[in-house]
Design a protein around this motif. Structure first.
Motif, PDB file in Angstrom:
ATOM      1  N   HIS A 108      62.305  32.038 -20.762  1.00 47.22           N
ATOM      2  CA  HIS A 108      63.213  31.145 -20.042  1.00 47.22           C
ATOM      3  C   HIS A 108      62.471  29.866 -19.664  1.00 47.22           C
ATOM      4  CE1 HIS A 108      65.308  30.010 -16.059  1.00 47.22           C
ATOM      5  NE2 HIS A 108      65.949  29.450 -17.071  1.00 47.22           N
ATOM      6  N   LEU A 109      62.827  28.769 -20.290  1.00 46.30           N
ATOM      7  CA  LEU A 109      62.207  27.471 -20.022  1.00 46.30           C
ATOM      8  C   LEU A 109      62.953  26.785 -18.880  1.00 46.30           C
ATOM      9  CD1 LEU A 109      61.689  26.213 -23.695  1.00 46.30           C
ATOM     10  CD2 LEU A 109      60.051  27.401 -22.223  1.00 46.30           C
ATOM     11  N   GLU A 110      62.259  26.583 -17.777  1.00 44.22           N
ATOM     12  CA  GLU A 110      62.880  25.999 -16.589  1.00 44.22           C
ATOM     13  C   GLU A 110      62.651  24.489 -16.557  1.00 44.22           C
ATOM     14  OE1 GLU A 110      62.878  29.223 -13.149  1.00 44.22           O
ATOM     15  OE2 GLU A 110      60.834  28.660 -13.695  1.00 44.22           O
ATOM     16  N   LEU A 111      63.736  23.727 -16.335  1.00 44.82           N
ATOM     17  CA  LEU A 111      63.647  22.265 -16.305  1.00 44.82           C
ATOM     18  C   LEU A 111      64.710  21.714 -15.356  1.00 44.82           C
ATOM     19  CD1 LEU A 111      61.951  20.088 -17.874  1.00 44.82           C
ATOM     20  CD2 LEU A 111      63.967  19.765 -19.313  1.00 44.82           C
ATOM     21  N   PRO A 112      64.302  20.849 -14.406  1.00 43.26           N
ATOM     22  CA  PRO A 112      65.278  20.264 -13.475  1.00 43.26           C
ATOM     23  C   PRO A 112      66.295  19.390 -14.206  1.00 43.26           C
ATOM     24  CG  PRO A 112      63.016  19.942 -12.685  1.00 43.26           C
ATOM     25  CD  PRO A 112      62.920  20.424 -14.097  1.00 43.26           C
ATOM     26  N   ASP A 113      67.500  19.293 -13.663  1.00 45.55           N
ATOM     27  CA  ASP A 113      68.566  18.515 -14.300  1.00 45.55           C
ATOM     28  C   ASP A 113      68.176  17.049 -14.515  1.00 45.55           C
ATOM     29  OD1 ASP A 113      70.062  20.782 -14.354  1.00 45.55           O
ATOM     30  OD2 ASP A 113      71.598  20.103 -12.933  1.00 45.55           O
ATOM     31  N   ALA A 114      67.465  16.463 -13.561  1.00 46.31           N
ATOM     32  CA  ALA A 114      67.090  15.050 -13.687  1.00 46.31           C
ATOM     33  C   ALA A 114      66.209  14.833 -14.913  1.00 46.31           C
ATOM     34  CB  ALA A 114      66.367  14.581 -12.424  1.00 46.31           C
ATOM     35  N   GLU A 115      65.293  15.772 -15.165  1.00 43.23           N
ATOM     36  CA  GLU A 115      64.425  15.654 -16.334  1.00 43.23           C
ATOM     37  C   GLU A 115      65.212  15.922 -17.610  1.00 43.23           C
ATOM     38  OE1 GLU A 115      60.907  15.128 -18.612  1.00 43.23           O
ATOM     39  OE2 GLU A 115      61.608  14.437 -16.663  1.00 43.23           O
ATOM     40  N   VAL A 116      66.182  16.808 -17.527  1.00 44.77           N
ATOM     41  CA  VAL A 116      67.052  17.060 -18.687  1.00 44.77           C
ATOM     42  C   VAL A 116      67.745  15.761 -19.102  1.00 44.77           C
ATOM     43  CG1 VAL A 116      69.116  18.249 -19.515  1.00 44.77           C
ATOM     44  CG2 VAL A 116      67.462  19.475 -18.107  1.00 44.77           C
ATOM     45  N   ARG A 117      68.319  15.056 -18.146  1.00 43.68           N
ATOM     46  CA  ARG A 117      69.023  13.807 -18.454  1.00 43.68           C
ATOM     47  C   ARG A 117      68.071  12.792 -19.066  1.00 43.68           C
ATOM     48  NH1 ARG A 117      70.933  14.965 -13.186  1.00 43.68           N
ATOM     49  NH2 ARG A 117      73.038  15.853 -13.208  1.00 43.68           N
ATOM     50  N   ARG A 118      66.889  12.674 -18.517  1.00 46.91           N
ATOM     51  CA  ARG A 118      65.917  11.702 -19.030  1.00 46.91           C
ATOM     52  C   ARG A 118      65.570  12.001 -20.482  1.00 46.91           C
ATOM     53  NH1 ARG A 118      60.230  10.243 -19.231  1.00 46.91           N
ATOM     54  NH2 ARG A 118      59.647  12.448 -19.118  1.00 46.91           N
TER      55      ARG A 118
END
Length: 215
Positions: A108-118
């Protein structure tokens, strides 16, 4: 034989990490998204259906996804195992998958939404040869043109802010509960997807007790 599922929101690096694992461990990388994109590019009947769904910012229906996954795994070309990304995305798909296959681990790769958008909104695609680019870390030599074939790069139809917002909402509502199903089997390994790809790969291998990544 190793059978892995890799999960994470779009832009978390599932494809990159899957390819690195598959290359070194002789696994077959099965990307449901790549299968659908192939059909879209080849203008198949399935591709037309997928295109309409993607344009609406929706996810492809369960029946269709399950059929594609079943057909792909039925090819049995994964002698040493497989790593699948883009599936399962909800509880029904997870139950279907667990009924059919014994999974060794869920990455499970965890990534905050803000970084996803970037990350996602910086992606570009070559419609000529299919080469992927990211304007953050993998810019083409000539701005806006593919290094391989020179075709003008485009934004994927499903990489608009509106489509991404819809997918993030869908992910949080439907896909995260899948992890709870897998956690009951104690096969989930949470990995921070923010560092460089090489560091993420090293963390995955350490967690799964696999040979270290050599680069």
């Amino acid at each position: 034989m190793r059978k892995y599922v890799i999960m994470g929101v779009q832009g978390s690096g599932k494809g990159t990490q899957s390819e690195l694992l598959a290359r070194d461990l002789d696994l077959v990388h099965i990307s449901v998204g790549d299968i659908f994109r192939w059909h879209v590019q080849k203008h198949t009947k399935l591709g037309a259906q997928v295109r309409r769904t993607m344009n609406a910012g929706d996810l492809v229906g369960d029946d269709l996804v399950e059929s594609v996954v079943r057909d792909r795994l039925d090819q049995h070309d994964w002698n040493f195992g497989f790593i699948i990304d883009g599936f399962p995305r909800n509880g029904r798909q997870a139950e279907f998958f667990m009924e059919s296959y014994d999974i060794d681990a869920v990455i499970h790769l965890e990534l905050p939404d803000a970084e996803v958008r970037r990350r996602v909104l910086s992606r570009r695609l070559c419609p000529g040869c299919g080469m992927d680019y990211n304007l953050i870390a993998d810019r083409p030599e000539q701005e806006g043109r593919c290094d391989i074939c020179g075709t003008e790069l485009i934004v994927r139809e499903d990489d608009t802010p509106e489509a991404l917002a819809a997918r993030l909402k869908d992910y949080h509502e439907k896909t995260k509960p899948v992890l709870d199903i897998f956690r009951r089997k104690e096969v989930v390994h949470d990995i921070d997807a923010r560092p460089a790809p090489e560091d993420v790969q090293q963390a995955i291998r350490k967690t799964l007790d696999l040979p270290a990544y050599k680069g």
